[in-house]
Write an enzyme that holds these catalytic residues in place. Structure first.
Site, PDB file in Angstrom:
ATOM      1  N   GLU A  81       3.426   5.225  -3.992  1.00 59.41           N
ATOM      2  CA  GLU A  81       3.412   6.359  -5.235  1.00 59.41           C
ATOM      3  C   GLU A  81       4.584   6.864  -5.117  1.00 59.41           C
ATOM      4  O   GLU A  81       5.016   7.311  -6.502  1.00 59.41           O
ATOM      5  CB  GLU A  81       2.531   6.911  -4.538  1.00 59.41           C
ATOM      6  CG  GLU A  81       0.865   6.820  -4.711  1.00 59.41           C
ATOM      7  CD  GLU A  81       0.247   5.899  -3.911  1.00 59.41           C
ATOM      8  OE1 GLU A  81      -0.781   4.947  -3.884  1.00 59.41           O
ATOM      9  OE2 GLU A  81       0.671   6.108  -2.470  1.00 59.41           O
ATOM     10  N   ASP A 139       0.750  -0.955  -0.250  1.00 60.58           N
ATOM     11  CA  ASP A 139      -0.439  -0.271  -0.105  1.00 60.58           C
ATOM     12  C   ASP A 139       0.470   1.147   0.426  1.00 60.58           C
ATOM     13  O   ASP A 139       2.155   1.294  -0.083  1.00 60.58           O
ATOM     14  CB  ASP A 139      -0.692  -0.096   1.022  1.00 60.58           C
ATOM     15  CG  ASP A 139      -2.288   0.683   1.330  1.00 60.58           C
ATOM     16  OD1 ASP A 139      -2.628   1.463   0.092  1.00 60.58           O
ATOM     17  OD2 ASP A 139      -2.138   0.847   2.081  1.00 60.58           O
TER      18      ASP A 139
END
Length: 902
Positions: free
Chosen positions: A484, A481
């Protein structure tokens, strides 16, 4: 500013102070706009509104700034259309220099900048346009600086090479060398047409425009798109990986600069821009596309199709076929951020089991960790977690642990191995000096550093830690998770330097128009170069090593769920649509998301069922459980602080309906698994739109409220609060109601028809001409895989159907490559069902049987039935006047069947 000006002009005209409508404000040039309904007549000689290409794509356009660029300024009431645009005699762009040069793979030509005028400075000249004929259906063309190496995505896409004569496309310059075009040879359709006067290639700004042959354009991501078929009215989408909950027009977690276009004659093609820098694309009504990026090169790949499914097959052949998921991972999965303790988790699991709700996988979000530190678990609130995981495994269940990509640096020296080892091995993303680690903030206490997964040493570090953690918590897969990468600051400490890397002259249409908001500074250094170039590759570069270590740790097929993805991520990972909201809008748009990610080569995709953010409602969650039962990746998940929303928490009726719908999913898992086999081997989509199968039917091009599993199974969910029916479009085929076997009336074909959908039901339909394998369901796949098989045979108008079944042990590595699998082909024709065993390499298939065959659409009741020449007693089959026949047999799965109906 634009809206205020228009309002002022309208008021001015209303009071008859001045009227200026046909000569582009000859009386009031200071207003810089025009009135009147005929927008193309307002600026004599100006480009038609639908053809305008923005000459001031960054905010703050004014007439003065526009005209200083040598461009035209004229307002319009067409929404989103640029007021500052390139004139037909644009002073920009490039022209061909010299003759076209033949190469081993195609040809190349040198282009020179036409004039010295520049939009953002540092224009590069000459540049090279190179065409490479990779396969007969795949063309690569790229524009690059021949004198300086610029960043290129480290994803090698190669082809055997073909001659121009062998290719199904033609590549050419127009006679006056002003346009670069690609045509489909068989039809002459122009697939790509770029005017060189609209081409820009500077150090930090690249722009190219192409016309497209129709407005049926799909793809580009990751975004929350309002429709699957894009609106071409000057819509602009930015692409730059960002930790951001799904929001319209915002750039989200991954980057996929790929689109597919359906041509007017129903052929389809696809185009990939392989570029990882911050970028945007504008879809204009001409119709045309304008690509802008702030680094790298233009590296395009065009895929000829000609069917939508062919396009995706060719695309995944280039970028990497989707991985083959474990069978258990197709079962229903449950998660939440906020169990808070093992006791609460146990209560949740127990009530799921009490209601016999099918349920295979339990996820552990960051609250299982000790103070949100990777590779730890909370030995107070989750005391006994390792033992409990073993209990679940004994019940045939699996578990997934989450790991985040940031590592705290502020624990006592010698007490936190992930940091100490990483510091020793030098695995972090560094500041612009290339030496000191970039330091930001995230979930762990104190400050965090960020692993650089493009660095081989980081892969070693990650592999060691994941292997060691397997001995602590016996996980079956890893959920990565926040990759980015997410950072809770605007850049790292002490902030981003004021330079052109951190603040380029043009920032694409991304959230906050910032490259550092919620992530690291662009001038940070990674193994491959500046974060400016590699930012959107972070999740992609983490996925493959995670996939490899999960296989190494478990000895089984890997489960890796990644939030951030890039071109080719589907080869090693799954994806979900991020931190959505418990809203009906998000329910509806999740269909668009799963359709798009199947285009992107990531078919193992889903959305958080019932929504992640906010509290759900009974009806919304129930309808979402029904829809989510048919996501390829089916997981209910929500956020800390929100009400529990697992399907067992709402009481008896909710649990009963959820159980019934999930049992349908589980019964059809052999069909879904076979679709994933075809995806892994041939690159097919698993979930696809009606347009994919009925491309020549224009009505299907805009449908995104229903979808198909493969070619044959339609899901038409309820998407509106309070609705007890659904308007379903039935393309021209035979369709059967899944629940009753009744044929859809002929009058419904090529029409929308209202279908009853009480709260307990999601409308489902089977397409004639197909055979779907099924299996008696159970509450886990561990149990259901032992049960008897059946076939659903839905006949087309000619009384024929076909299908297949792929089967293996469900979780061994490379069973297909090692030929350790069973594959059967089914054909029904002229009242005869035949099975042909194409591969019998899985011994476990020997213990399985067929016990049920259902035929839909028979015109007459058969008088006799034989199985491999032996008569079947009449009490073994039943026939309904609707044309539905149910046959009960007992035959080994590995036996070739020959069933005749007389």
């Amino acid at each position: 500013m634009k809206n205020k000006l228009k309002k002022f002009v309208l008021l001015w005209g209303f009071f008859n102070v001045v009227l200026c409508c046909s000569d582009c404000f000859s009386l009031c040039p200071a207003l810089g706009g025009c009135l009147g309904s005929s927008r193309d007549a307002q600026c004599p000689g100006a480009v038609a509104v639908k053809k305008r290409i923005d000459c001031h794509p960054q905010p703050g356009a004014s007439q003065e700034a526009c005209e200083a660029r040598g461009c035209t300024w004229c307002s319009t009431d067409v929404p989103n259309a640029p007021w500052c645009f390139f004139p037909e005699d644009s002073p920009y762009g490039y022209s061909r220099a010299g003759n076209i040069e033949k190469t081993d793979k195609g040809w190349r030509v040198t282009l020179n900048k036409r004039q010295s005028l520049s939009l953002f400075g540092n224009d590069i000249s000459p540049i090279v346009l190179e065409a490479e004929f990779q396969t007969k259906d795949r063309l690569r063309f790229r524009l690059y600086d021949p004198n300086k190496q610029r960043f290129e995505v480290p994803l090698k896409i190669e082809g055997p090479g073909v001659t121009a004569e062998e290719a199904n496309y033609e590549v050419e310059f127009s006679e006056d060398s002003t346009h670069f075009t690609v045509k489909r040879k068989s039809t002459g359709t122009v697939l790509w047409d770029s005017p060189l006067v609209d081409l820009f290639f500077s150090n930090q700004f690249l722009q190219i425009t192409t016309t497209v042959p129709s407005t049926s354009v799909y793809g580009f991501g990751e975004h929350e798109h309002p429709t699957f078929k894009h609106n071409m009215d000057f819509s602009t989408y930015g692409m730059y990986a960002r930790d951001q909950a799904p929001t319209s027009f915002a750039n989200l977690y991954g980057v996929h600069p790929f689109y597919m276009c359906v041509e007017p004659d129903s052929n389809a093609h696809g185009v990939l821009l392989l570029n990882s820098n911050a970028q945007d694309v504008t879809l204009s009504p001409n119709p045309s596309l304008t690509f802008r990026t702030i680094g790298g090169i233009f590296d395009f790949y065009l895929f000829l199709g000609p069917t939508p499914e062919n396009v995706i097959q060719q695309y995944t052949e280039a970028i990497g076929r989707p991985h083959m998921p474990a069978y258990w991972s197709l079962g229903f999965q449950l998660s939440r951020w906020g169990y808070g303790s093992l006791d609460v988790l146990k209560q949740t699991v127990d009530r799921m089991h009490r209601y016999d709700i099918p349920y295979d996988v339990q996820h552990l979000d960051i609250d299982y960790m000790e103070r949100r530190l990777d590779f730890t678990y909370d030995k107070v609130n989750f005391a006994g977690l390792p033992e409990y995981i073993q209990e679940l495994k004994k019940k045939g269940m699996h578990n997934i642990v989450i790991l985040d990509p940031f590592i705290t640096k502020d624990e006592e020296p010698g007490t936190y191995k992930p940091y100490d080892l990483g510091q020793e091995m030098g695995v972090w993303v560094n500041n612009s000096d290339g030496v000191t680690p970039a330091v930001g903030q995230a979930w762990p206490p104190g400050d965090s550093v960020f692993p650089d997964y493009t660095n081989p040493r980081t892969v070693e570090w990650w592999t060691q830690l994941c292997l060691e953690f397997k001995d602590v918590l016996d996980y079956d897969g890893i959920w990565i998770d926040m990759n980015e990468p997410s950072n809770f600051l605007r850049g790292q400490y002490p902030g981003c330097a004021d330079n052109e890397i951190n603040n380029p002259p043009y920032i694409p249409s991304i959230s906050d128009r910032s490259l550092s908001q919620k992530t690291l500074c662009p001038d940070s250094k990674t193994y491959l170069g500046e974060h400016y170039n590699t930012h959107s590759l972070f999740g992609w570069s983490q996925t493959e090593p995670t996939f490899n270590v999960v296989q190494q740790a478990t000895g089984k097929r890997a489960f890796v769920l990644s939030r951030s993805t890039f071109v080719g991520s589907g080869k090693h990972g799954a994806h979900w649509l991020g931190d959505n909201f418990s809203q009906w809008k998000d329910l509806r748009r999740s269909i668009i998301g799963i359709l798009e990610f199947n285009l992107f080569g990531i078919p193992y995709i889903g959305a958080d069922i019932c929504g992640f953010n906010y509290n759900t409602t009974y009806e919304l969650c129930l309808r979402w459980m029904q829809l989510g039962s048919f996501y390829p990746f089916s997981r209910n998940h929500n956020a800390e602080g929100n009400s529990e929303q697992d399907p067992a928490v709402f009481g008896d009726e909710f649990a009963r309906i959820s159980r019934a719908t999930l049992l349908i999913r589980y019964s059809l898992l052999p069909y879904l698994y076979t679709l994933f086999y075809e995806s892994h081997v041939h690159g097919n989509t698993v979930v696809r739109s009606l347009m994919h199968e009925f491309t020549s039917d224009q009505q299907t091009h805009g449908i995104d409220t229903a979808f198909l599993w493969g070619p044959a199974f339609m899901i038409a969910p309820v998407l509106d609060e309070g609705a007890r029916s659904v308007d379903v479009y039935f393309p021209d085929a035979e369709w059967f109601d899944y629940y009753t076997g009744l044929k859809v009336p002929s009058a419904w074909k090529k029409n929308y028809s209202t279908v009853s959908a009480p709260l307990s039901k999601i409308p489902l339909f089977i397409r004639g001409g197909y055979i779907l394998p099924e299996q008696a369901p159970a509450t886990t796949t561990t149990k259901s895989r032992l049960n008897p098989f059946g076939l659903i045979i839905a006949l087309d108008e000619q009384g024929e159907a076909s299908g297949s079944l792929f089967w293996d042990d469900g979780d061994s590595i490379d069973t297909i490559e090692n030929e350790n699998y069973f594959l059967a082909k089914y054909t029904f024709s002229k009242g005869n069902l035949k099975t042909e065993i194409l591969k019998n390499g899985y011994p476990g298939a020997d213990t399985l049987k067929y016990n049920n065959i259902t035929i839909l659409g028979l015109k007459l009741r058969p008088q006799a039935v034989t199985l491999n020449g032996r008569s079947i007693h009449g009490d073994a089959f039943s026939f309904e006047m609707s044309g539905k026949l149910t046959l009960r047999i007992s035959a080994p799965l590995t036996q070739e069947l020959n069933i005749k109906f007389y």
